[in-house]
Design a protein around this motif. Structure first.
Motif, short mmCIF file in Angstrom:
data_model
loop_
_atom_site.label_atom_id
_atom_site.label_comp_id
_atom_site.label_asym_id
_atom_site.label_seq_id
_atom_site.Cartn_x
_atom_site.Cartn_y
_atom_site.Cartn_z
N LEU A 1 -8.03 -4.77 -0.75
CA LEU A 1 -8.89 -4.29 -1.83
C LEU A 1 -8.13 -3.30 -2.73
N HIS A 2 -7.32 -2.46 -2.12
CA HIS A 2 -6.52 -1.50 -2.89
C HIS A 2 -5.54 -2.23 -3.80
N SER B 1 -16.43 -5.10 15.03
CA SER B 1 -16.08 -3.98 14.15
C SER B 1 -15.66 -2.76 14.97
N GLN C 1 -16.26 -11.17 3.17
CA GLN C 1 -15.34 -10.25 2.51
C GLN C 1 -14.29 -11.01 1.70
N ASN D 1 -5.84 -4.59 8.08
CA ASN D 1 -6.62 -3.57 7.36
C ASN D 1 -7.03 -4.16 6.02
N TRP D 2 -8.28 -4.55 5.91
CA TRP D 2 -8.76 -5.20 4.69
C TRP D 2 -8.76 -4.24 3.51
N GLU D 3 -8.79 -2.95 3.77
CA GLU D 3 -8.77 -1.97 2.68
C GLU D 3 -7.49 -2.07 1.87
N HIS D 4 -6.39 -2.45 2.50
CA HIS D 4 -5.13 -2.60 1.77
C HIS D 4 -5.24 -3.73 0.75
N TYR E 1 -5.57 -10.53 7.52
CA TYR E 1 -5.72 -9.20 6.95
C TYR E 1 -7.04 -8.55 7.37
N ASN F 1 -7.37 -3.85 -6.81
CA ASN F 1 -7.80 -2.86 -7.80
C ASN F 1 -6.66 -2.41 -8.71
N ARG G 1 0.83 -1.21 0.00
CA ARG G 1 0.00 0.00 0.00
C ARG G 1 0.86 1.25 0.00
#
Length: 756
Positions: free
Chosen positions: A495-496, A620, A541, A490-493, A486, A499, A456
């Motif tokens: 997904l990033h 969460s 997810q 941070n699961w956003e990493h 993960y 992408n 990231r």
């Protein structure tokens, strides 16, 4: 005459080594080691140098009369005209040479491998230089951009010294190695996969084609589902016996795999039993180049077993891909001009990195690299060349004395958080035949090993000046190991990262477009990328990432085994479990529906002082912040612990809760994941949402017995769930109970655990 003298001086200058030039600049004379001894005794001469050259510090030389200037001093005067850039380059090369010497100085207690490796590096590089044309790194030492953080060093180390030794463009296939790339396309799965050509009509039809599925039951993996959006869906069953020749392993893997995998095999290895039953079925799917999602990978049971088999697949893929490139290099060198077709030599992607392995901690990266070395080395007495091995072990290894000896945690915690648990790293690995180059620049690497956070920081975001993701453009094999961790990082990493996979690069990076495969030029690399996803649980997810981003033309394979018994069976205390179902119109409204249900239905039952010592477990962090703010607004007597709470705050919160000074304790799941503290004083439990890990449910429930003072009869446990929590519910209560609870019209279900 001036021209002749300058030419003779330049010729003499070219004969000197870099160390001799440096010694001349510093001391004004040649080093005594390089003196030429003649038969006649020569009288010592004292000379006076010109102002443009260096002068000696000796008083005798400064006071003596000028004599005839020697040839070396003339060379010394010419050396002063060297540009500053050349001096800096020479100093950097001197430092690199010194670093190699330092790496070779290893203690006699336990570093024999490093000594052999460093000695063979120089010998092998000298041997390779005879047939190799030196080429500079097109990206320099900036193949991997450093993260823009204040706590990191300004320059990130990359190995630029061994660039020509590991270059695919300037090396050729060794005839003695036997790595023949002329494999029959009808047999080798690698050649079949990369040679398969898609048509434009097939790509356009993917948006409208329905996904075809087929379910089979395998002996070890259990229920697996084959699926594909392409017209042809290939399914198969595992054979009883496997012949190594049918797997098409590249040399030397056929011999080295036996020793590497011996720890998982019982008895003497046989030709048809070099894999465990689990490894055999997993490798058959990997070798077919289908996407795989295996949600039963645990650190305690089969984690290392799975790591071994996917490392075998990675090395097999890289060796075949590089052998194909080197073989075509030899063919082009021996081929006459104007003969043959350029399409015959299309064997590369737009960038060199072809494998990306995503792991959560440095310890996992260390084990992956050690497996690579073992797979290339095996029983051979000759050690393979591993550059920067000592540095790698120092940065990715760990000191066992750093861990507190009295730290008592569950077995799964010890297995996950073993070794170096730093989660910010990335490293490039280049493999050429039987040599490994660690810390290779990204665009000179075959394999990238990194954490989501490490990727990231280099990928960056929209609007950032320093960002780079071209190295992901030609990834052919993506491995995401321990995907469940993960979710806690941070699961956003993740997904990033997904992408930015297999996008067209913004720069050419010195690629030879005549060697690039057509499907890579057409931006179809994502249809040829194999994704292997390993995790410890079924999660919505993780399933979403696999279903959305995995579009391999060979199809996808998913392991779907339902849990027959849930983690509620591991609760040891006698406790009534009340499961209350809430209603939600759709998935997007679940968050608000849960909050309103908790505030209006659940919380009023626990406001009474009698219901003190109530622990609220919140998976969460966003729900935790929302509840914390609500409790502050309502001025409730509570305390809270999350993953960002300092150690002193955690101690105070635990003390207040144990003594009953605080009625409620808000606890996040990520704090429990990373710390595993035993919270004492619990009498009432509320699961705001079902836990991500099923065994966390039994762990939290069993904390009630930590301070048993005769209040067992008053203990309570309340769980909130909805129809969208089917997977987590089945993991906790079992699939049969979960089906009954979801189909029933009742919204409240009671289960009692523990001894009667």
């Amino acid at each position: 005459m001036g021209k002749r003298r300058s030419r003779s001086q330049s010729q003499l200058l070219n004969t000197l080594t870099k160390k001799q030039k440096k010694h001349l600049r510093d001391f004004g004379e040649e080093h005594p080691f390089y003196d030429r001894i003649s038969g006649k005794e020569a009288k010592p001469q004292i000379c006076q140098l010109s102002e443009s050259s260096d002068t000696s510090n000796s008083e005798s030389e400064s006071e003596s009369e000028p004599e005839q200037v020697s040839g070396y001093h003339k060379l010394l005067a010419s050396l002063k005209n060297v540009s500053e850039e050349e001096e800096e380059d020479e100093e950097e090369e001197e430092e690199e040479e010194d670093s190699v010497v330092d790496d070779a100085e290893v203690d006699s207690e336990g570093a024999d491998d490093d000594v052999i490796v460093e000695e063979e590096t120089a010998a092998a590089s000298a041997k390779m230089q005879e047939n190799v044309t030196l080429s500079a790194d097109p990206e320099g030492q900036d193949g991997e951009k450093p993260p823009d953080t204040s706590d990191k060093s300004p320059e990130e180390f990359t190995d630029a010294k061994h660039e020509s030794l590991f270059s695919l463009e300037t090396n050729f296939l060794e005839e003695e190695s036997g790595d023949n790339c002329s494999l029959k396309a009808s047999q080798d799965p690698f050649v079949q996969h990369v040679s398969k050509e898609l048509k434009e009509k097939e790509i356009q039809a993917l948006a409208t084609n329905p996904k075809t599925t087929h379910q089979l039951k395998w002996p070890i993996l259990g229920q697996i589902v084959f699926s594909s959006k392409f017209q042809k869906l290939e399914t198969f069953k595992p054979p009883k016996d496997i012949d190594l020749k049918s797997l098409h392993l590249q040399k030397p893997l056929e011999s080295t795999w036996t020793k590497t995998n011996s720890q998982f095999l019982s008895g003497p290895p046989k030709s048809n039993s070099l894999f465990t039953p689990l490894q055999k079925e997993l490798f058959l799917i990997m070798n077919s180049y289908q996407d795989l999602f295996y949600p039963e990978r645990t650190a305690l049971k089969n984690g290392e077993e799975i790591r071994h088999v996917y490392c075998l697949h990675v090395i097999n893929h890289v060796l075949k891909a590089n052998a194909q490139v080197l073989g075509n290099n030899s063919r082009r060198r021996n081929q006459k001009l104007g003969v043959g077709d350029d399409d015959d030599f299309r064997d590369q992607g737009l960038t060199r990195p072809k494998v990306l392995i995503v792991v959560p901690f440095r310890e996992a990266a260390l084990r992956v690299v050690q497996l690579f070395i073992s797979l290339l080395e095996g029983d051979s007495k000759k050690k393979i060349i591993v550059s920067n091995k000592k540095r790698f072990q120092g940065e990715y290894g760990s000191d066992p004395e750093e861990r507190p000896p009295n730290l008592k945690r569950p077995e799964d915690y010890e297995a996950v958080f073993m070794g170096n648990i730093d989660d910010h790293f990335r490293i490039g690995v280049a493999i050429l035949q039987r040599s490994i180059r660690l810390y290779a620049p990204f665009y000179s690497s075959d394999i990238l090993i990194a954490s989501p956070l490490g990727l990231r920081t280099i990928i960056g975001g929209e609007g950032e000046k320093k960002r780079d993701f071209d190295f992901l453009s030609s990834i052919e094999l993506l491995i995401i190991d321990q995907a469940d961790i993960y979710l806690m990082q941070n699961w956003e990493h993740v997904l990033h990262l997904m992408n930015h996979m297999n996008l067209l690069p913004l720069d050419s990076h010195g690629v030879d477009f005549s060697r690039v495969r057509m499907w890579s030029l057409n931006n179809w690399s994502k249809y040829y990328r194999q994704t292997l996803l390993f995790g410890a649980l079924q999660d919505a997810q993780i399933n979403s990432v696999f279903n959305k981003y995995c579009v391999n033309l060979q199809g996808q394979v998913t392991v779907r085994n339902v849990p027959l018994t849930g983690s509620i069976n591991h609760v040891l205390v006698q406790l009534p479990h009340v499961f209350q179902r809430m209603q939600a119109e759709n998935l997007a409204s679940v968050i608000d529906a849960r909050f309103n249900f908790f505030v209006n239905k659940i919380l009023p039952q626990y406001r009474d002082a009698v219901m003190s010592h109530t622990l609220i477990y919140i998976p969460s962090y966003f729900d935790f912040v929302r509840l914390r703010n609500y409790f502050k607004k309502e001025e409730l007597n509570f305390t809270h612990i999350c993953e960002y709470t300092q150690k002193s705050g955690v101690s105070r919160a635990r003390h207040f809760f144990l003594q009953g000074e605080k009625q409620f304790l808000l606890l996040t799941e990520r704090f429990h994941f990373y710390k595993r503290y035993t919270i004492k004083g619990i009498r009432n439990l509320i699961f705001y949402e079902l836990p991500t890990y099923p065994h966390f449910y039994s762990e939290i429930c069993n904390m009630l017995r930590a301070t048993s003072r005769g209040e067992e009869a008053t203990w309570t446990c309340t769980v909130l769930y909805s129809k969208y929590d089917a997977q987590r519910l089945a993991a906790v209560v079992g699939v049969e109970r979960a089906a009954q609870m979801l189909q029933s019209k009742k919204n409240v279900h009671l289960f009692i655990t523990g001894e009667k």
